[in-house]
Design a protein around this motif. Structure first.
Motif, mmCIF file in Angstrom:
data_model
loop_
_atom_site.group_PDB
_atom_site.id
_atom_site.type_symbol
_atom_site.label_atom_id
_atom_site.label_comp_id
_atom_site.label_asym_id
_atom_site.label_seq_id
_atom_site.Cartn_x
_atom_site.Cartn_y
_atom_site.Cartn_z
ATOM 1 N N ARG A 269 31.358 51.452 43.185
ATOM 2 C CA ARG A 269 30.288 52.353 42.768
ATOM 3 C C ARG A 269 29.170 52.354 43.798
ATOM 4 N N LYS A 270 28.407 53.435 43.821
ATOM 5 C CA LYS A 270 27.337 53.593 44.796
ATOM 6 C C LYS A 270 26.053 52.969 44.266
ATOM 7 N N GLY A 271 25.141 52.675 45.170
ATOM 8 C CA GLY A 271 23.867 52.077 44.786
ATOM 9 C C GLY A 271 23.350 51.168 45.886
ATOM 10 N N GLN A 272 22.560 50.187 45.481
ATOM 11 C CA GLN A 272 21.956 49.259 46.438
ATOM 12 C C GLN A 272 22.667 47.915 46.361
ATOM 13 N N TYR A 273 23.125 47.431 47.515
ATOM 14 C CA TYR A 273 23.862 46.162 47.573
ATOM 15 C C TYR A 273 22.899 44.988 47.388
ATOM 16 N N GLN A 274 23.208 44.141 46.390
ATOM 17 C CA GLN A 274 22.342 43.017 46.056
ATOM 18 C C GLN A 274 22.996 41.653 46.275
ATOM 19 N N GLY A 275 24.183 41.631 46.891
ATOM 20 C CA GLY A 275 24.787 40.359 47.237
ATOM 21 C C GLY A 275 26.042 40.044 46.441
ATOM 22 N N LEU A 276 26.531 38.801 46.591
ATOM 23 C CA LEU A 276 27.751 38.338 45.942
ATOM 24 C C LEU A 276 27.426 37.259 44.923
ATOM 25 N N GLU A 277 28.202 37.236 43.832
ATOM 26 C CA GLU A 277 28.141 36.162 42.859
ATOM 27 C C GLU A 277 29.454 35.381 42.892
ATOM 28 N N GLY A 278 29.382 34.090 42.598
ATOM 29 C CA GLY A 278 30.564 33.245 42.616
ATOM 30 C C GLY A 278 30.844 32.627 43.964
ATOM 31 N N TYR A 279 29.958 32.819 44.916
ATOM 32 C CA TYR A 279 30.175 32.362 46.289
ATOM 33 C C TYR A 279 30.345 30.846 46.360
ATOM 34 N N ASP A 280 29.473 30.092 45.720
ATOM 35 C CA ASP A 280 29.516 28.627 45.829
ATOM 36 C C ASP A 280 30.813 28.066 45.269
ATOM 37 N N ASP A 281 31.254 28.564 44.115
ATOM 38 C CA ASP A 281 32.486 28.065 43.512
ATOM 39 C C ASP A 281 33.685 28.368 44.415
ATOM 40 N N VAL A 282 33.697 29.541 45.017
ATOM 41 C CA VAL A 282 34.812 29.912 45.890
ATOM 42 C C VAL A 282 34.883 28.978 47.093
ATOM 43 N N VAL A 283 33.759 28.749 47.736
ATOM 44 C CA VAL A 283 33.734 27.922 48.937
ATOM 45 C C VAL A 283 34.161 26.491 48.628
ATOM 46 N N LEU A 284 33.716 25.960 47.501
ATOM 47 C CA LEU A 284 33.973 24.558 47.174
ATOM 48 C C LEU A 284 35.370 24.322 46.612
ATOM 49 N N GLU A 285 35.943 25.300 45.957
ATOM 50 C CA GLU A 285 37.154 25.068 45.178
ATOM 51 C C GLU A 285 38.427 25.694 45.745
ATOM 52 N N THR A 286 38.371 26.409 46.866
ATOM 53 C CA THR A 286 39.549 27.087 47.387
ATOM 54 C C THR A 286 40.022 26.431 48.678
ATOM 55 N N PRO A 287 41.079 25.613 48.642
ATOM 56 C CA PRO A 287 41.588 24.984 49.866
ATOM 57 C C PRO A 287 42.088 26.023 50.863
ATOM 58 N N GLY A 288 41.803 25.803 52.122
ATOM 59 C CA GLY A 288 42.247 26.717 53.171
ATOM 60 C C GLY A 288 41.302 27.864 53.443
ATOM 61 N N LEU A 289 40.256 28.004 52.623
ATOM 62 C CA LEU A 289 39.298 29.086 52.842
ATOM 63 C C LEU A 289 38.369 28.718 53.984
ATOM 64 N N ASP A 290 38.275 29.592 54.974
ATOM 65 C CA ASP A 290 37.453 29.314 56.156
ATOM 66 C C ASP A 290 36.069 29.944 56.082
ATOM 67 N N HIS A 291 36.009 31.210 55.642
ATOM 68 C CA HIS A 291 34.742 31.932 55.681
ATOM 69 C C HIS A 291 34.636 32.886 54.496
ATOM 70 N N VAL A 292 33.431 33.050 54.007
ATOM 71 C CA VAL A 292 33.063 34.183 53.169
ATOM 72 C C VAL A 292 31.925 34.887 53.902
ATOM 73 N N LEU A 293 32.151 36.140 54.275
ATOM 74 C CA LEU A 293 31.208 36.856 55.131
ATOM 75 C C LEU A 293 30.716 38.110 54.431
#
Length: 415
Positions: A341-365
């Motif tokens: 959907r269109k509008g104003q981008y306000q960021g991502l939610e769930g970022y911390d859990d993804v980084v900490l809990e997903t083995p093999g994940l290198d980057h969230v950009l």
């Protein structure tokens, strides 16, 4: 400035890719002079000089180049996108540097002319025609048949790709494409007004091929598996290396060598897109620059240990690339997040859990600054993609699952 200079005609869209191509020059002992329509703030601390000018105005832009050449030893020039391939060709011709000629660039940058040039290669090209009007399209469909794909001959980045399933799709598609080009401020369409290529839809698994050409020797660096979105065919996911058979790999290599010869490409980098079915490669399009979407800067180096960006700079400066791999190959991939959907981008939610809990994940950009306005196609083809995740692992399946898990855990906030 004691170091030899390489000219960068612009940079990629994301800071992650920008940083890697700037860092590679330093690894090779090269100083970068950036000449571009706009200069990202982050680049200024990594370049020796930057100059803002209209790089499509070759006469004025080459005056900047001549000024730089009067003060420094220029050993090469690179365009990281399609937009400035013509400018770089003129730099190389003016200063007698390695690279594609202007004539070759004009062919490669026109999807119809490029297909014409390589159409003699058996099994490579589907049926295709160039059209400008609805009447021409209707006539072309008698040759091409359904389903088919229509797109601008000078586009890039999946801008203006439409699938034609039957005759009911014809009436409005030329108007949509003409409006897109007329209203777009994207200079990629300059010189290609109202020129479209319609071609037979190709079945198979979509891939891209990274190629280095040095002194007429063609090196296929690797093949990348690709997924795209519907209906606009944005690139959704890449995993390197592709899971293709040895027979398919040999077919890709054979056809790439023939394409390079027919196009007259030399001392350059190519990113070739196509599909593989029954171990045979069919061409979608040829790009006369390095692969984007982090393939060049992150996936190939992470997977192979080969410094692919440095090799691109070596070829551009007349040096032999080094394709020896210092470590065994793993798999590396990236998957993109698109807003619906269109509008104003306000960021991502769930970022911390993804980084900490997903083995093999290198980057969230994130790929858009907070507060950016987001629009959807066909209104905009450049703002819908807002973030990406990158991962590595021992198999393509492992990487694909890691990417999918990560992207499903993230939520895009749009107001």
């Amino acid at each position: 400035m004691s170091n030899p200079v390489i000219i960068y005609a612009g940079l990629r869209r994301t800071n992650g890719e920008r940083f890697e191509v700037l860092a590679a020059a330093k690894r090779l002992g090269l100083s970068v002079v950036l000449i571009a329509r706009a200069v990202p703030e982050m680049a200024k601390q990594h370049v020796a000089e930057w100059h803002v000018c209209d790089t499509s105005n070759y006469a004025e832009a080459l005056k900047v180049v001549e000024d730089v050449a009067s003060r420094h030893k220029i050993v090469g020039a690179v365009s990281w996108t399609d937009l400035d391939l013509g400018f770089v060709a003129r730099i190389n011709e003016t200063l007698n540097l390695p690279g594609m000629s202007s004539e070759t660039v004009q062919t490669v940058r026109n999807k119809y002319r490029a297909r014409q040039a390589v159409s003699s290669i058996a099994g490579l090209c589907p049926k295709f025609c160039q059209v400008s009007t609805l009447d021409e399209l209707k006539l072309a469909m008698e040759t091409v048949g359904y389903p088919a794909v229509i797109k601008p001959t000078g586009g890039n980045g999946s801008k203006g790709i439409f699938i034609l399933q039957d005759h009911r799709d014809l009436d409005n598609v030329i108007d949509k494409l003409t409006t897109l080009i007329a209203t777009s401020k994207d200079p990629i369409f300059d010189g290609h007004k109202n020129e479209f290529i319609v071609e037979q839809f190709i079945d198979g698994n979509e891939v891209s091929v990274e190629v280095l050409v040095y002194q007429n020797k063609v090196e296929v660096v690797g093949i990348t598996d690709k997924q795209t979105t519907e209906p606009f065919h944005f690139e959704l996911q890449h995993i390197f290396p592709a899971t293709v058979s040895q027979s398919a790999t040999l077919d890709v290599q054979s056809k790439v060598v023939q394409m390079v010869k027919l196009l007259g490409c030399n001392n350059c980098t190519l990113h070739i897109e196509g599909k593989i079915k029954d171990d045979k490669f069919s061409l979608i399009e040829i790009n006369g620059r390095p692969g984007g979407d982090y393939i060049t800067t992150h996936l190939i180096p992470r997977s192979t240990g080969i410094d692919h960006v440095a090799n691109i700079l070596k070829v551009a400066t007349g040096q032999q690339p080094d394709l020896s791999s210092p470590k065994s190959m793993s798999y590396a991939g990236i998957r993109f997040l698109f807003t619906d959907r269109k509008g104003q981008y306000q960021g991502l939610e769930g970022y911390d859990d993804v980084v900490l809990e997903t083995p093999g994940l290198d980057h969230v950009l994130t790929e858009l600054p907070l507060g950016s306005q987001v629009a959807l196609p066909p209104e905009s083809f450049t703002t819908q993609r807002v973030a990406s995740v990158m991962a590595h692992g021992p198999s393509s399946e492992y990487v694909a699952e890691t990417l999918l898990t990560a992207t499903q855990s993230l939520k895009i906030r749009i107001e």
